[in-house]
Structure formats: structure tokens, C-alpha cells
Design a protein around this motif. Sequence first.
Motif, PDB file in Angstrom:
ATOM      1  N   ARG A  39     -67.537  23.074 -13.232  1.00 58.39           N
ATOM      2  CA  ARG A  39     -66.150  23.270 -13.676  1.00 58.39           C
ATOM      3  C   ARG A  39     -65.268  23.827 -12.565  1.00 58.39           C
ATOM      4  N   PHE A  41     -62.013  26.098 -12.602  1.00 54.62           N
ATOM      5  CA  PHE A  41     -61.310  26.908 -13.588  1.00 54.62           C
ATOM      6  C   PHE A  41     -60.675  28.119 -12.926  1.00 54.62           C
ATOM      7  N   TRP A  42     -59.798  28.785 -13.676  1.00 54.32           N
ATOM      8  CA  TRP A  42     -59.241  30.054 -13.211  1.00 54.32           C
ATOM      9  C   TRP A  42     -59.559  31.128 -14.239  1.00 54.32           C
ATOM     10  N   GLY A  53     -58.933  29.625 -17.942  1.00 55.04           N
ATOM     11  CA  GLY A  53     -58.429  28.281 -18.151  1.00 55.04           C
ATOM     12  C   GLY A  53     -59.276  27.287 -17.381  1.00 55.04           C
ATOM     13  N   VAL A  54     -59.964  26.402 -18.109  1.00 57.86           N
ATOM     14  CA  VAL A  54     -60.793  25.383 -17.456  1.00 57.86           C
ATOM     15  C   VAL A  54     -59.929  24.146 -17.266  1.00 57.86           C
ATOM     16  N   VAL A  55     -59.776  23.670 -16.034  1.00 55.10           N
ATOM     17  CA  VAL A  55     -58.885  22.521 -15.810  1.00 55.10           C
ATOM     18  C   VAL A  55     -59.664  21.221 -15.618  1.00 55.10           C
ATOM     19  N   GLU A  56     -60.915  21.297 -15.216  1.00 55.00           N
ATOM     20  CA  GLU A  56     -61.694  20.066 -15.048  1.00 55.00           C
ATOM     21  C   GLU A  56     -63.174  20.386 -15.173  1.00 55.00           C
ATOM     22  N   THR A  57     -63.901  19.540 -15.915  1.00 55.36           N
ATOM     23  CA  THR A  57     -65.345  19.732 -16.031  1.00 55.36           C
ATOM     24  C   THR A  57     -66.048  18.409 -15.778  1.00 55.36           C
ATOM     25  N   PRO A  76     -55.003  21.967  -8.498  1.00 56.35           N
ATOM     26  CA  PRO A  76     -53.830  21.791  -9.368  1.00 56.35           C
ATOM     27  C   PRO A  76     -52.576  22.451  -8.780  1.00 56.35           C
ATOM     28  N   TRP A  91     -59.166  31.525  -8.828  1.00 55.78           N
ATOM     29  CA  TRP A  91     -59.721  30.190  -9.075  1.00 55.78           C
ATOM     30  C   TRP A  91     -61.183  30.173  -8.661  1.00 55.78           C
TER      31      TRP A  91
END
Lengths: 127, 198
Positions: A39, A41-42, A53-57, A76, A91
Motif C-alpha cells: 500500500r 498511504f499517509w 488514508g490509503v491511496v493505492e493498494t 499523489p 507518507w
Amino acid sequence: MGELRVDLDGERTVFRPGERIRGTASWRLDEPPEEFELRLFWFTEGKGDQDVGVVETQALGAAGTFGELEFDFTAPEAPLSFSGQLITLIWAVELVANPGGLAGRRNLVIAYGDREIDIRADPPEVP
Amino acid sequence: MRAADNPFRATRVDALDYRAPGFEWRALLERLDGLGGRGVVLGPRGSGKSTLLRGLEERLRDRGHEVRRLRPDPDDALIAQRQLDRFTSALSPTTALLLDGADRVGWREWRRLCLAARPLPVLVVTTHRRGRLPTLHRCSTSAEILTELLAELDGGRHDPLEVRALFRQHRGNLRTALRQFYDRAARGVPAADGRGGE
């Protein structure tokens, strides 16, 4: 038990929004997990409760007890990394083995400059 | 100091183990078994109820339970029915329900929750007052516990008199006392310095 690692190409830790975040995730475990997940995430650290906040997995499925995988995310536009006295936003890229949640993580900075925004700093004087 | 470097940041405080004079996890689990898996963790604000519930979650997982812990938003006066419905949906025979803040469940919702939990092996809730289930544990705090937590968090030596005064000032609420230490560290006030309180 065992070890999960995340390494960033060139040991870079600072990325501008839109830049590629490339690296290698590797694992060496005693037991094969049912699945791996990678993942981008931040998360926040500070006085209040933690936000995440997970932005991509990327679900990797079952991948055995040892191995490695190259990854390629795009940094991002937001939120940018910042830090103050009350809250820091960090991040990270993390590799997690489930069940159990054993994880390896590499923190990084997403910023337009060469470091996180320091919100403790005095604002520039307005003429 | 950056928030991420503050030794009293929330994630470090949340990771502390529950402690109380004479407290043992083994005895607590035995008592829970003796109560048929039903119980209330009682105590005033900042006395460690949530911390105890987190520790209990870990130990119930070790016993093979699928654990669900509901911690309502502190800003909500009452827990919404739809939140409780999600909490009690698709339960398995090994599910253990841990509800942090039963004071914020209305009586009708509480009855529905008890009904949903009837076939389950464990239902433990935290409240500020006795009543809804048999008392599993009563949380209490002391200046000595605060001193221990401070040492664990920042490794520093703290003036016992000052810690005692702070403990009284916060009326035994360890969470708010530790937040005051967060503010001090953020401002760069040394651990053993008696000045700088709010």
C-alpha cells in the motif's frame, strides 16, 4: 515471524507530486501468509487520534515464504507531507502479510521542496 | 519539536499496556469466564477503560475469537443504530463483541444489542456507571501509575511531587495529564521542569 522490507530505488525519500515512487518489497517468513498487500498511504502522528488514508493498494495474493517484487506508484498531488507541534503527516509504502498483520514500512516525503512543510515556521512577512 | 517526535504522541499513549495495582490479565480472563463472558469495565474518564479493552481484544484473539471492537466517535452523544447494526451483522459463533462507551447506547438499542449478542461467547462494554452487565473490572488510577507511564514514554525522571500535583489537577484523568506532557514536550520544556503547566 520473519522480515518484510520496503526499499526505495536510490534510497530516495523525497518525491514531488506526480513523480514515480519506485522500489522493491521483499519478504522472508517462517510460514507462508495467505496473502500480501502493498500500500501507498499517509498517516498522522500527534496529539490527537491517528488518521490514515490509503491511496493505492496492490493485493499480491499468496506469494510463498520468501521473494521480492518491484513496485511503481505515482506520488499523489495531496496531501503534502507536513509537520507542526500538534500534527505530522507522513507518507509511507508498506508491505503487509495477512493474517497476522506483520508489516515492513518505508516512510517518505511528498513535497514540492526538498523536505516536508514545516508549519511551525513563521509565515513570510507581508510587505 | 515535530509532532511525530513527541514522546507523548497519541499512538504511543494508545500503545501502553493497561496497569493497575495487583492487576493480572489471567485473573481478569478467569473472571470473564466466570461471568459467562459478559461484563462491564467501569471507571471515570481517562482511567484506562479503552486501554484495557484494547489489551483484552489481543488476548481474546489469542484464544481464537474473532473480535469486533466498536469505539464510537467521542463527539457523538449517542451511537447511531446503523453503526450498531454494522457492529452486530454477520456474526460467527466465535465472535467477541467489545463496545467502548455503552453509556452512549440508548435503551432500545441496548436491548437489540443484547439480543444479537445472546448466542455469542463474549460481550464486554465500558461505561462510567454500574448497571448494564455484571462488573468485570473497575479501573482506577494513581499518581504512581502516572509516574510509571511517564517513565515508559519519555524515559525521563519526573519530580514525584510535581506528578502528584498534576495528577490532582487532572482529577486522576491520565489521558488529559499525558496531553499536558505532550504540550510541554512540544514547547521544549524539560521533563523534570516543574514549570510550564497550563
